[in-house]
Structures are given as structure tokens and as C-alpha cells.
Scaffold this motif. Sequence first.
Motif, PDB file in Angstrom:
ATOM      1  N   PRO A 212       0.830  -1.209   0.000  1.00  0.00           N
ATOM      2  CA  PRO A 212       0.000   0.000   0.000  1.00  0.00           C
ATOM      3  C   PRO A 212       0.861   1.253   0.000  1.00  0.00           C
ATOM      4  CG  PRO A 212      -0.006  -1.078   2.166  1.00  0.00           C
ATOM      5  CD  PRO A 212       0.645  -2.029   1.217  1.00  0.00           C
ATOM      6  N   GLY A 213       0.428   2.231  -0.756  1.00  0.00           N
ATOM      7  CA  GLY A 213       1.153   3.494  -0.826  1.00  0.00           C
ATOM      8  C   GLY A 213       2.236   3.541  -1.872  1.00  0.00           C
ATOM      9  N   VAL A 214       2.477   2.417  -2.578  1.00  0.00           N
ATOM     10  CA  VAL A 214       3.519   2.371  -3.605  1.00  0.00           C
ATOM     11  C   VAL A 214       2.913   2.662  -4.975  1.00  0.00           C
ATOM     12  CG1 VAL A 214       5.208   0.918  -4.798  1.00  0.00           C
ATOM     13  CG2 VAL A 214       4.935   0.742  -2.320  1.00  0.00           C
ATOM     14  N   ASP A 215       3.559   3.551  -5.701  1.00  0.00           N
ATOM     15  CA  ASP A 215       3.218   3.766  -7.107  1.00  0.00           C
ATOM     16  C   ASP A 215       3.984   2.721  -7.918  1.00  0.00           C
ATOM     17  OD1 ASP A 215       2.882   4.540  -9.706  1.00  0.00           O
ATOM     18  OD2 ASP A 215       3.705   6.543  -9.470  1.00  0.00           O
ATOM     19  N   PRO A 216       3.316   1.647  -8.375  1.00  0.00           N
ATOM     20  CA  PRO A 216       4.045   0.552  -9.028  1.00  0.00           C
ATOM     21  C   PRO A 216       4.635   0.929 -10.380  1.00  0.00           C
ATOM     22  CG  PRO A 216       1.680   0.195  -9.196  1.00  0.00           C
ATOM     23  CD  PRO A 216       1.868   1.393  -8.308  1.00  0.00           C
ATOM     24  N   ALA A 217       4.237   2.073 -10.925  1.00  0.00           N
ATOM     25  CA  ALA A 217       4.789   2.516 -12.205  1.00  0.00           C
ATOM     26  C   ALA A 217       6.115   3.238 -12.024  1.00  0.00           C
ATOM     27  CB  ALA A 217       3.796   3.426 -12.926  1.00  0.00           C
ATOM     28  N   HIS A 218       6.506   3.468 -10.777  1.00  0.00           N
ATOM     29  CA  HIS A 218       7.760   4.176 -10.507  1.00  0.00           C
ATOM     30  C   HIS A 218       8.480   3.494  -9.348  1.00  0.00           C
ATOM     31  CE1 HIS A 218       5.359   7.322 -12.594  1.00  0.00           C
ATOM     32  NE2 HIS A 218       6.504   7.513 -13.195  1.00  0.00           N
ATOM     33  N   LEU A 219       9.013   2.316  -9.633  1.00  0.00           N
ATOM     34  CA  LEU A 219       9.756   1.582  -8.618  1.00  0.00           C
ATOM     35  C   LEU A 219      11.247   1.703  -8.932  1.00  0.00           C
ATOM     36  CD1 LEU A 219       8.735  -1.660  -6.913  1.00  0.00           C
ATOM     37  CD2 LEU A 219      11.112  -1.329  -7.545  1.00  0.00           C
ATOM     38  N   ILE A 220      11.992   2.205  -7.969  1.00  0.00           N
ATOM     39  CA  ILE A 220      13.411   2.502  -8.151  1.00  0.00           C
ATOM     40  C   ILE A 220      14.242   1.505  -7.349  1.00  0.00           C
ATOM     41  CG2 ILE A 220      15.219   4.236  -7.783  1.00  0.00           C
ATOM     42  CD1 ILE A 220      13.218   4.959  -9.967  1.00  0.00           C
ATOM     43  N   VAL A 221      15.326   1.040  -7.934  1.00  0.00           N
ATOM     44  CA  VAL A 221      16.264   0.197  -7.193  1.00  0.00           C
ATOM     45  C   VAL A 221      17.528   1.001  -6.935  1.00  0.00           C
ATOM     46  CG1 VAL A 221      17.167  -0.848  -9.327  1.00  0.00           C
ATOM     47  CG2 VAL A 221      17.499  -2.016  -7.140  1.00  0.00           C
ATOM     48  N   GLN A 222      17.992   0.958  -5.690  1.00  0.00           N
ATOM     49  CA  GLN A 222      19.214   1.664  -5.321  1.00  0.00           C
ATOM     50  C   GLN A 222      20.259   0.656  -4.845  1.00  0.00           C
ATOM     51  OE1 GLN A 222      19.272   5.204  -2.605  1.00  0.00           O
ATOM     52  NE2 GLN A 222      20.670   3.905  -1.436  1.00  0.00           N
ATOM     53  N   GLY A 223      21.443   0.727  -5.431  1.00  0.00           N
ATOM     54  CA  GLY A 223      22.535  -0.144  -5.019  1.00  0.00           C
ATOM     55  C   GLY A 223      23.721   0.663  -4.542  1.00  0.00           C
ATOM     56  N   TYR A 224      24.431   0.097  -3.574  1.00  0.00           N
ATOM     57  CA  TYR A 224      25.646   0.747  -3.061  1.00  0.00           C
ATOM     58  C   TYR A 224      26.798  -0.238  -3.228  1.00  0.00           C
ATOM     59  CZ  TYR A 224      27.955   4.421  -0.324  1.00  0.00           C
ATOM     60  OH  TYR A 224      28.744   5.486   0.070  1.00  0.00           O
ATOM     61  N   SER A 225      27.898   0.231  -3.813  1.00  0.00           N
ATOM     62  CA  SER A 225      29.102  -0.586  -3.979  1.00  0.00           C
ATOM     63  C   SER A 225      28.771  -1.863  -4.758  1.00  0.00           C
ATOM     64  CB  SER A 225      29.712  -0.863  -2.601  1.00  0.00           C
ATOM     65  OG  SER A 225      31.005  -1.411  -2.712  1.00  0.00           O
ATOM     66  N   ARG A 226      29.054  -3.055  -4.215  1.00  0.00           N
ATOM     67  CA  ARG A 226      28.739  -4.281  -4.965  1.00  0.00           C
ATOM     68  C   ARG A 226      27.248  -4.396  -5.254  1.00  0.00           C
ATOM     69  NH1 ARG A 226      32.506  -8.385  -5.664  1.00  0.00           N
ATOM     70  NH2 ARG A 226      31.008  -8.945  -7.289  1.00  0.00           N
ATOM     71  N   GLY A 227      26.432  -3.803  -4.398  1.00  0.00           N
ATOM     72  CA  GLY A 227      24.995  -3.800  -4.660  1.00  0.00           C
ATOM     73  C   GLY A 227      24.611  -3.014  -5.894  1.00  0.00           C
ATOM     74  N   SER A 228      25.506  -2.121  -6.356  1.00  0.00           N
ATOM     75  CA  SER A 228      25.232  -1.372  -7.582  1.00  0.00           C
ATOM     76  C   SER A 228      25.160  -2.307  -8.779  1.00  0.00           C
ATOM     77  CB  SER A 228      26.319  -0.316  -7.811  1.00  0.00           C
ATOM     78  OG  SER A 228      27.573  -0.921  -8.128  1.00  0.00           O
ATOM     79  N   GLU A 229      25.955  -3.384  -8.755  1.00  0.00           N
ATOM     80  CA  GLU A 229      25.909  -4.355  -9.847  1.00  0.00           C
ATOM     81  C   GLU A 229      24.529  -5.010  -9.910  1.00  0.00           C
ATOM     82  OE1 GLU A 229      29.168  -7.134  -9.419  1.00  0.00           O
ATOM     83  OE2 GLU A 229      30.417  -5.577  -8.519  1.00  0.00           O
ATOM     84  N   ALA A 230      24.031  -5.432  -8.741  1.00  0.00           N
ATOM     85  CA  ALA A 230      22.706  -6.053  -8.696  1.00  0.00           C
ATOM     86  C   ALA A 230      21.623  -5.082  -9.133  1.00  0.00           C
ATOM     87  CB  ALA A 230      22.425  -6.564  -7.286  1.00  0.00           C
ATOM     88  N   ALA A 231      21.773  -3.816  -8.752  1.00  0.00           N
ATOM     89  CA  ALA A 231      20.776  -2.816  -9.129  1.00  0.00           C
ATOM     90  C   ALA A 231      20.715  -2.645 -10.645  1.00  0.00           C
ATOM     91  CB  ALA A 231      21.093  -1.484  -8.447  1.00  0.00           C
ATOM     92  N   LEU A 232      21.875  -2.505 -11.276  1.00  0.00           N
ATOM     93  CA  LEU A 232      21.896  -2.373 -12.734  1.00  0.00           C
ATOM     94  C   LEU A 232      21.355  -3.632 -13.410  1.00  0.00           C
ATOM     95  CD1 LEU A 232      25.381  -0.664 -13.260  1.00  0.00           C
ATOM     96  CD2 LEU A 232      23.130   0.396 -13.589  1.00  0.00           C
ATOM     97  N   LEU A 233      21.731  -4.785 -12.892  1.00  0.00           N
ATOM     98  CA  LEU A 233      21.314  -6.043 -13.517  1.00  0.00           C
ATOM     99  C   LEU A 233      19.803  -6.253 -13.422  1.00  0.00           C
ATOM    100  CD1 LEU A 233      24.260  -8.293 -12.319  1.00  0.00           C
ATOM    101  CD2 LEU A 233      23.645  -7.867 -14.713  1.00  0.00           C
TER     102      LEU A 233
END
Length: 382
Positions: A212-233
Motif C-alpha cells: 500500500p502506498g507504492v506507485d508501481p509505475a515508478h519503482l526505483i532500485v538503489q545499489g551501493y558498492s557491490r549492490g550497484s551491480e545487482a541494481a543495474l542487472l
Amino acid sequence: MDEPTALVDRAVHISVSGLRAKDRISVTATASDYQGKPWRGEATYRADAHGVVDLERDRPASGTYAGVDGMGLFWSMNPPSGDPDQQGYYLQEPSFQVTIGVTSHGKRLAQRTLTRQWLASGVTQKTFIPAADKLSGHLYLPPAGTPRHPGVLLIGGSEGGDSGLEEAGLLASHGYPTLSVAYFAGPGLPKYLENIPIEYFARAARLLASQPGVDPAHLIVQGYSRGSEAALLVAQLYPGIVHGVIDYSPSANAGAGFPDNTGSAWTNGGHQIALGPIPVDHISGPVLAIAGSEDKLWVSEVSVRQIMSELDAAHDRFPHRALVYPGAGHGVGTYPNVADGTKLRHPVTGALTDMGGSRPTNAVAKRQSWDQVLGFLAGLGR
């Protein structure tokens, strides 16, 4: 002094009046971390001709920070012992107190206590565990009645575990439903960053989109360091679910497993993802990539430029922007106004890791990049 209770990322205006012209005063900020360890920032100032000291205007003569910085007393706090560069202030849940004191000629003139929150009133939290949910993470939702906002999926780095709780709480306090996930080095999870399925993050994104409260048309993934690879992928492989990326101190390449540096860190469809550049031509939303010019963990500035170049080459129709902060290190983000070190002991390997930059340059980068991230999120869907 304004806003005695405010979110930790909110700046506080501190001024002292009623002094004698040119009088010298000492201003201190003290707080205890989650272990009860006291931290302290201090600086001396000279009053102007009207008997006023304003921390947003005045440069300290000496202290734990230099230069004009209204929040310098906060991020420059030092622990009671040891090298400040090798320690960080870890927040108390859901808030902590900072006491501001003013002394002159050995006499206490004033004292005020501020409450700094990383979790605003009304924010709710839910925990997911692998055994029951096939996911490890913490979901933070804004107070009931908040209009729909973009959802944010947080993916941490090689430290493992769920390292994004405070940021997730802050983002939810700003109205953005946020899910911080752990994907290794936690209960029910792989021990190391090896062969982590990208489908795992897609499942987390779907779960977040259904909240609830999420706009499903605008879901953003944020990655930091090694997590940036997962975010891009996950943004590249699941453009129908994920609609944009924020990457801090990123790598533009899919890397090997950690800490053994063998095989691949990531899989898709049961197959290891090849080491090397991560394609970005299918990302279906804006990209914000953030780095410091003095990152000593890896050259994230080069990766930021590479990501932008590849998006340009793909004629990407969405906004994409690089932010590189001079003098900042791997600790270029996220939320500001909290003391943090630059040489920290890695929780997986136990090695003392020099992440580059300095406390002052990282403090500036965090403050400025956090404002950019909030602006990025606020602009979605407009």
C-alpha cells in the motif's frame, strides 16, 4: 535554535545571541551511540559586533571541524577514544538525542537537547525472513494516509546483511515506501557473495510494488558498492518491474564472487552472469550514479562515466546523470549529518579497509548527494 525534533537529515540552525562583542565561546554537540558510547563535536567562535555567533555564517577558530558549516558539529563528532577515521556513529532506534552546550570563560551559558529521528512518527515496519517469505529484509511504509509515492528497493554492498535500515526508515519518513534487503551473510542466506540470483531482487521488487502506498509505475532500485551491480542487472533484466536506478560508488561491471574472487557474484536463470560490462540498454527509467573522486576501494568515478557513456550510446530516452564529488571516497553517501569513518574494518573479511576521501569531503558529498536523491525521487511521475 529551530526544530528541536527533526529527521536526522534535516539541518539545524544554531545561533547564540546576548554575548559581548568579540566574546569567545565554545559550542559543543554530544550524543551517545547505540552502545552508549559518548561522541563529541566542539568548536570555538568569536561573537560579532552585535554579540551574535551564527554557525551557518561563522568560521570556527578551532575545533573538530574547519570552515563555515552549520552542521559541522554533528558530522565531526569524535568517539571518546581511538582513531575517529576508523569508527562510525551508529544510530539509536528510532531516534537519538544531541545536546548542544555553550560555554564562555569556563561558565555554562546555555544548553539545549535536540531529538534526531531516522524514523518519523507513524512509519511502520515489517520484517521478512527467508523461511516464510523467501526473502530477507525490512519494509518501511510511510504513515497511513500518505499519498502514493515511488517505492525504493535498497541493495547494500559486500558488507552483507541488511545494512540499509536507517536509510529505509528515513526514505519512508519522507513518504517513499522502502524495502531494504539482505542477500548474503545473514540467517537463511548464502554465507558469501557468490552466485546470488538476480531473480531474488526481482521478487523483492514485485513484493514492494504490491505494498500500500507504492506507485508501481515508478519503482526505483538503489545499489551501493557491490549492490550497484545487482541494481543495474535487475533494472536491465526486469524493465517491466523496475523503472530506474540510483547507484552509489558503483561498478559498471559484473564482478567475481566475494571474498574469494572466484566464479561470478550473480546468476540469472541458473547460469552465472559473465564477468564484465553490464548492459544498460533495457533500463526503463532514469539513472542517477554517484561517486567520489578519491574512492580507494575501486575507481567508481570511472564506472559512473562508463554507465553514462553506455546509456548515451544506447540512445536512452530517460534522464541519466552522473555526480562526482571532489575529494570524497567510497563513503560518498547516503544520509548526512552523522559522523562516519573512512577506514573501517570489513565485517566479512575483518580487514581494515581504506575507503578514501576524508570526513569533511565525505560530509559535503553526503549532504549534497542526499538532496539530489530526494529531488530525483520527487521528480518521478511528473
